[in-house]
Design a protein around this motif. Sequence first.
Motif, PDB file in Angstrom:
ATOM      1  N   ARG A 207      45.912  40.426  38.616  1.00 57.70           N
ATOM      2  CA  ARG A 207      46.283  40.430  37.198  1.00 57.70           C
ATOM      3  C   ARG A 207      45.349  39.481  36.473  1.00 57.70           C
ATOM      4  O   ARG A 207      45.057  38.401  36.959  1.00 57.70           O
ATOM      5  CB  ARG A 207      47.718  39.949  37.005  1.00 57.70           C
ATOM      6  N   CYS A 208      44.942  39.895  35.298  1.00 63.44           N
ATOM      7  CA  CYS A 208      44.016  39.081  34.520  1.00 63.44           C
ATOM      8  C   CYS A 208      44.497  39.004  33.083  1.00 63.44           C
ATOM      9  O   CYS A 208      44.692  40.034  32.430  1.00 63.44           O
ATOM     10  CB  CYS A 208      42.620  39.711  34.578  1.00 63.44           C
ATOM     11  N   GLY A 209      44.671  37.797  32.597  1.00 62.21           N
ATOM     12  CA  GLY A 209      45.017  37.579  31.204  1.00 62.21           C
ATOM     13  C   GLY A 209      43.769  37.233  30.418  1.00 62.21           C
ATOM     14  O   GLY A 209      42.644  37.469  30.864  1.00 62.21           O
ATOM     15  N   ALA A 210      43.954  36.668  29.255  1.00 61.87           N
ATOM     16  CA  ALA A 210      42.835  36.301  28.386  1.00 61.87           C
ATOM     17  C   ALA A 210      41.936  35.283  29.086  1.00 61.87           C
ATOM     18  O   ALA A 210      42.411  34.340  29.707  1.00 61.87           O
ATOM     19  CB  ALA A 210      43.369  35.718  27.085  1.00 61.87           C
ATOM     20  N   LEU A 211      40.629  35.516  28.994  1.00 67.17           N
ATOM     21  CA  LEU A 211      39.642  34.607  29.575  1.00 67.17           C
ATOM     22  C   LEU A 211      38.680  34.167  28.483  1.00 67.17           C
ATOM     23  O   LEU A 211      38.125  34.993  27.769  1.00 67.17           O
ATOM     24  CB  LEU A 211      38.870  35.296  30.707  1.00 67.17           C
ATOM     25  N   GLU A 212      38.459  32.877  28.387  1.00 68.79           N
ATOM     26  CA  GLU A 212      37.607  32.324  27.334  1.00 68.79           C
ATOM     27  C   GLU A 212      36.119  32.445  27.644  1.00 68.79           C
ATOM     28  O   GLU A 212      35.321  32.732  26.769  1.00 68.79           O
ATOM     29  CB  GLU A 212      37.966  30.846  27.122  1.00 68.79           C
ATOM     30  N   TYR A 213      35.747  32.232  28.900  1.00 75.40           N
ATOM     31  CA  TYR A 213      34.332  32.159  29.254  1.00 75.40           C
ATOM     32  C   TYR A 213      33.752  33.523  29.638  1.00 75.40           C
ATOM     33  O   TYR A 213      34.334  34.247  30.444  1.00 75.40           O
ATOM     34  CB  TYR A 213      34.130  31.183  30.413  1.00 75.40           C
ATOM     35  N   PRO A 214      32.589  33.868  29.090  1.00 79.30           N
ATOM     36  CA  PRO A 214      31.945  35.145  29.406  1.00 79.30           C
ATOM     37  C   PRO A 214      31.665  35.321  30.904  1.00 79.30           C
ATOM     38  O   PRO A 214      31.767  36.430  31.429  1.00 79.30           O
ATOM     39  CB  PRO A 214      30.635  35.096  28.614  1.00 79.30           C
ATOM     40  N   GLU A 215      31.344  34.227  31.611  1.00 80.08           N
ATOM     41  CA  GLU A 215      31.073  34.313  33.046  1.00 80.08           C
ATOM     42  C   GLU A 215      32.305  34.796  33.811  1.00 80.08           C
ATOM     43  O   GLU A 215      32.191  35.559  34.769  1.00 80.08           O
ATOM     44  CB  GLU A 215      30.640  32.947  33.607  1.00 80.08           C
ATOM     45  N   ASP A 216      33.476  34.348  33.374  1.00 82.43           N
ATOM     46  CA  ASP A 216      34.715  34.758  34.026  1.00 82.43           C
ATOM     47  C   ASP A 216      35.002  36.231  33.758  1.00 82.43           C
ATOM     48  O   ASP A 216      35.430  36.968  34.637  1.00 82.43           O
ATOM     49  CB  ASP A 216      35.887  33.896  33.550  1.00 82.43           C
ATOM     50  N   ARG A 217      34.759  36.662  32.536  1.00 91.13           N
ATOM     51  CA  ARG A 217      34.975  38.080  32.188  1.00 91.13           C
ATOM     52  C   ARG A 217      34.064  38.977  33.013  1.00 91.13           C
ATOM     53  O   ARG A 217      34.490  40.012  33.524  1.00 91.13           O
ATOM     54  CB  ARG A 217      34.723  38.303  30.705  1.00 91.13           C
ATOM     55  N   LYS A 218      32.802  38.584  33.148  1.00 89.35           N
ATOM     56  CA  LYS A 218      31.838  39.370  33.921  1.00 89.35           C
ATOM     57  C   LYS A 218      32.210  39.416  35.396  1.00 89.35           C
ATOM     58  O   LYS A 218      31.997  40.430  36.057  1.00 89.35           O
ATOM     59  CB  LYS A 218      30.435  38.770  33.773  1.00 89.35           C
ATOM     60  N   ALA A 219      32.742  38.329  35.918  1.00 90.31           N
ATOM     61  CA  ALA A 219      33.086  38.271  37.339  1.00 90.31           C
ATOM     62  C   ALA A 219      34.261  39.167  37.680  1.00 90.31           C
ATOM     63  O   ALA A 219      34.294  39.790  38.744  1.00 90.31           O
ATOM     64  CB  ALA A 219      33.401  36.827  37.742  1.00 90.31           C
ATOM     65  N   VAL A 220      35.231  39.255  36.808  1.00 85.60           N
ATOM     66  CA  VAL A 220      36.463  39.975  37.126  1.00 85.60           C
ATOM     67  C   VAL A 220      36.457  41.430  36.645  1.00 85.60           C
ATOM     68  O   VAL A 220      37.188  42.263  37.170  1.00 85.60           O
ATOM     69  CB  VAL A 220      37.688  39.191  36.608  1.00 85.60           C
ATOM     70  N   ALA A 221      35.610  41.773  35.688  1.00 85.04           N
ATOM     71  CA  ALA A 221      35.598  43.131  35.134  1.00 85.04           C
ATOM     72  C   ALA A 221      35.380  44.223  36.191  1.00 85.04           C
ATOM     73  O   ALA A 221      36.138  45.194  36.224  1.00 85.04           O
ATOM     74  CB  ALA A 221      34.556  43.238  34.022  1.00 85.04           C
ATOM     75  N   PRO A 222      34.393  44.122  37.078  1.00 84.68           N
ATOM     76  CA  PRO A 222      34.206  45.192  38.062  1.00 84.68           C
ATOM     77  C   PRO A 222      35.373  45.322  39.037  1.00 84.68           C
ATOM     78  O   PRO A 222      35.699  46.426  39.481  1.00 84.68           O
ATOM     79  CB  PRO A 222      32.939  44.790  38.820  1.00 84.68           C
ATOM     80  N   ILE A 223      36.007  44.227  39.347  1.00 86.21           N
ATOM     81  CA  ILE A 223      37.132  44.246  40.286  1.00 86.21           C
ATOM     82  C   ILE A 223      38.332  44.951  39.664  1.00 86.21           C
ATOM     83  O   ILE A 223      39.034  45.713  40.324  1.00 86.21           O
ATOM     84  CB  ILE A 223      37.490  42.806  40.719  1.00 86.21           C
ATOM     85  N   LEU A 224      38.545  44.709  38.370  1.00 85.40           N
ATOM     86  CA  LEU A 224      39.663  45.343  37.660  1.00 85.40           C
ATOM     87  C   LEU A 224      39.342  46.766  37.218  1.00 85.40           C
ATOM     88  O   LEU A 224      40.212  47.466  36.715  1.00 85.40           O
ATOM     89  CB  LEU A 224      40.020  44.525  36.407  1.00 85.40           C
ATOM     90  N   ARG A 225      38.078  47.148  37.384  1.00 86.48           N
ATOM     91  CA  ARG A 225      37.599  48.446  36.880  1.00 86.48           C
ATOM     92  C   ARG A 225      37.831  48.535  35.367  1.00 86.48           C
ATOM     93  O   ARG A 225      38.330  49.522  34.848  1.00 86.48           O
ATOM     94  CB  ARG A 225      38.249  49.594  37.626  1.00 86.48           C
ATOM     95  N   ALA A 226      37.476  47.438  34.709  1.00 91.99           N
ATOM     96  CA  ALA A 226      37.620  47.322  33.257  1.00 91.99           C
ATOM     97  C   ALA A 226      36.279  46.884  32.679  1.00 91.99           C
ATOM     98  O   ALA A 226      35.374  46.500  33.416  1.00 91.99           O
ATOM     99  CB  ALA A 226      38.698  46.291  32.919  1.00 91.99           C
ATOM    100  N   THR A 227      36.176  46.937  31.383  1.00 94.28           N
ATOM    101  CA  THR A 227      34.966  46.445  30.731  1.00 94.28           C
ATOM    102  C   THR A 227      35.167  45.002  30.290  1.00 94.28           C
ATOM    103  O   THR A 227      36.308  44.535  30.139  1.00 94.28           O
ATOM    104  CB  THR A 227      34.612  47.302  29.493  1.00 94.28           C
ATOM    105  N   VAL A 228      34.059  44.330  30.073  1.00 90.36           N
ATOM    106  CA  VAL A 228      34.113  42.957  29.573  1.00 90.36           C
ATOM    107  C   VAL A 228      34.804  42.933  28.216  1.00 90.36           C
ATOM    108  O   VAL A 228      35.571  42.013  27.914  1.00 90.36           O
ATOM    109  CB  VAL A 228      32.688  42.368  29.507  1.00 90.36           C
ATOM    110  N   ASP A 229      34.571  43.964  27.409  1.00 89.10           N
ATOM    111  CA  ASP A 229      35.203  44.027  26.081  1.00 89.10           C
ATOM    112  C   ASP A 229      36.720  44.173  26.181  1.00 89.10           C
ATOM    113  O   ASP A 229      37.451  43.598  25.367  1.00 89.10           O
ATOM    114  CB  ASP A 229      34.623  45.183  25.266  1.00 89.10           C
ATOM    115  N   GLN A 230      37.211  44.930  27.153  1.00 93.12           N
ATOM    116  CA  GLN A 230      38.663  45.061  27.337  1.00 93.12           C
ATOM    117  C   GLN A 230      39.278  43.714  27.690  1.00 93.12           C
ATOM    118  O   GLN A 230      40.349  43.360  27.202  1.00 93.12           O
ATOM    119  CB  GLN A 230      38.975  46.076  28.437  1.00 93.12           C
ATOM    120  N   ILE A 231      38.600  42.956  28.531  1.00 88.17           N
ATOM    121  CA  ILE A 231      39.107  41.640  28.915  1.00 88.17           C
ATOM    122  C   ILE A 231      39.034  40.679  27.731  1.00 88.17           C
ATOM    123  O   ILE A 231      39.958  39.911  27.486  1.00 88.17           O
ATOM    124  CB  ILE A 231      38.338  41.097  30.131  1.00 88.17           C
TER     125      ILE A 231
END
Length: 71
Positions: A33-57
Amino acid sequence: TLRGRKRGIKIIGTSQRPAQIDKDFLGNCTLIRCGALEYPEDRKAVAPILRATVDQIAALSGYRCLEYRRE
């Protein structure tokens, strides 16, 4: 955590910085589960695992979250 999944062991891990989590750990998770993330590095790291886009996160706020469940 590299061996426990096949034996039915349940581990709960939390982090405010997904970019710092070991990728072997994330790769063995059955539920992420992923909630709001402030840092772009965190969004990029988790996006492929969630099968989501960085913009969705980036659009997450409040208590909204994305969830990925491996069956």
